[in-house]
Design an enzyme around this catalytic site. Sequence first.
Site, short mmCIF file in Angstrom:
data_model
loop_
_atom_site.label_atom_id
_atom_site.label_comp_id
_atom_site.label_asym_id
_atom_site.label_seq_id
_atom_site.Cartn_x
_atom_site.Cartn_y
_atom_site.Cartn_z
N ASP A 34 37.96 32.22 49.24
CA ASP A 34 38.73 32.58 48.05
C ASP A 34 40.23 32.40 48.29
O ASP A 34 41.01 32.45 47.34
CB ASP A 34 38.44 34.03 47.62
CG ASP A 34 38.59 35.02 48.76
OD1 ASP A 34 37.95 34.82 49.80
OD2 ASP A 34 39.37 35.98 48.61
N ASP A 41 43.28 49.67 43.22
CA ASP A 41 44.23 50.22 42.24
C ASP A 41 44.99 49.12 41.49
O ASP A 41 45.81 49.43 40.62
CB ASP A 41 45.21 51.18 42.93
CG ASP A 41 46.02 50.48 44.02
OD1 ASP A 41 45.88 49.25 44.21
OD2 ASP A 41 46.81 51.17 44.70
N GLY A 42 44.75 47.87 41.86
CA GLY A 42 45.43 46.77 41.16
C GLY A 42 46.90 46.62 41.54
O GLY A 42 47.61 45.80 40.96
N ARG A 95 44.04 42.31 41.43
CA ARG A 95 45.38 42.89 41.29
C ARG A 95 46.41 41.82 40.94
O ARG A 95 47.59 41.99 41.17
CB ARG A 95 45.79 43.59 42.56
CG ARG A 95 45.81 42.68 43.76
CD ARG A 95 46.64 43.31 44.83
NE ARG A 95 46.49 42.56 46.07
CZ ARG A 95 47.21 42.79 47.13
NH1 ARG A 95 48.13 43.73 47.10
NH2 ARG A 95 47.04 42.08 48.22
N ASP A 106 47.89 32.80 49.58
CA ASP A 106 47.50 34.14 50.02
C ASP A 106 48.09 34.52 51.37
O ASP A 106 47.46 34.39 52.42
CB ASP A 106 45.97 34.31 50.02
CG ASP A 106 45.63 35.62 49.36
OD1 ASP A 106 46.23 36.64 49.75
OD2 ASP A 106 44.81 35.64 48.44
#
Length: 486
Positions: free
Chosen positions: A258, A131-132, A99, A268
């Site tokens: 990640d 859904d990005g 996303r 993140d």
Amino acid sequence: MISKTAVDFPNAGWRFDNTYSRLPQQFHSRATPTPVRLPELVVFNHSLAEDMGLRSQVLESDAGAAVFSGNAIPQGAEPIAQAYAGHQFGHFTILGDGRAILLGEHLGPNKKRWDVQLKGAGRTAYSRRGDGRAALGPMLREYIISEAMHGLRIPTTRSLAVASTGESVFRGEDLPGAVLTRIAASHIRVGTFEYAAREQNAGALRELADYTIQRHCPEIAGGTNPYRSFLEEVIERQALLVAKWMLVGFIHGVMNTDNMALSGETIDYGPCAFMDTYDPATVFSSIDLNGRYAYANQPGITHWNLARLAEALLPLLDSDENTAVEIAKESLGIFPRIFQQHWLSGMRLKIGLFTEEEGDMALIESLLEWMHRSRSDYTNTLRLLDPEKVSTANPAWHVGWSARLGRQSQTPEEVRQQMRLHNPVVIPRNHKVEEALEAATSAGDYGLMHRLLAAVTNPFEEGVVQDGYREPSPNGSEGYQTFCGT
Ligand code: AMP
Ligand code: MG
């Protein structure tokens, strides 16, 4: 559907040079942001824009909203999604930007290179069932916490803008959607190397390593074993980073491989939060049921993640596998000591020590143990320590501390000054973050968010702006939960 064209902002200051998209094709996929219905710029970071050589007057406009929502692509950008893998809560998975779309690398003043990435810009080749998209609350949260980390002088990705989309995203309920513009030294992760190693294509792995070295530590490129130096450089940066987190009570919350950037920046901001009451076992993330990413586990997890990086680099460390393993072990072995050194010297600064003594560790540990036992606020306990005012709450510790201060030559005022530089007055308190997000997301009122930002981006100075932001929630943070925001 809004048509999307490359728009030229002759005055915005964009200068793209997209080196990542020249890496072998398996590392990225072309991606086009999916246009949104009603883009509106809700927060914009003037000071960061200025640092990047971008012009706020041009970007803080409808045209800027179009860029920061993905409806318009600035001239020179070549949007891609990056491929990577990762160990999530210990389990290996192939991931990739599901996303987030990298517009490209912007060259700022002094040729400084910045990744410009739109988070929540729509589906990509790696979206799987997602859904990005992103919801407004979590994107504003990332903006607040990342800018607070920057204010605390902790390496971090930054937030340039948040644009609301005028669309809703479904996360168990309909929530307002948004796109965050994230700025980073790069988005190369431990997981990017795990992905490269998985491909079992030594050429591609080497290309990625050479690329990353050029980008983040070009000075090591010519050495005898540059890949070993590279591994050790990343170990050094991560040891420093996690020490800095520990020193301010930051809990990342989802330290999957990640989510660990090789640049040494914090990346993140999902379920992260700051600890109020000192308790090493503190966990806020709703999905971290076993406390894998609890406050006190963070250095150990960093070390574990670095071992995953070392494994991925094995084919480059030596052509003989056993020798490569020995090199990796030796390099990883330096982590605990480096972490400990950074943490201890940071704690010395926080309690006003200018010299080093054998007993310092014990002195610091006894303060922390006392905070734990008495359920004291970590940030405020440290900020309120004063060499000349004996704390009524903890007089016994104060006696030992005074004796220790007496064995160095600095005056109480010098001690105080150093302590003020290293103990923040404000951190983004959980209840204050929630209050600001609630006002913004349900009433469209950004007043509280701007007040909070003013306080947390200047966290070491006493001032009017800090009023009301220093105290922990009267109800405590017990039971406070954070979410991944996916
Ligand atoms: P995170 O927990 O934010 O680190 O995300 C883990 C992985 O899930 C990354 O590969 C993300 O790109 C992907 N992801 C998270 N949210 C979505 C979403 N709404 N749609 C598609 N992919 C997502
Ligand atoms: Mg992530």
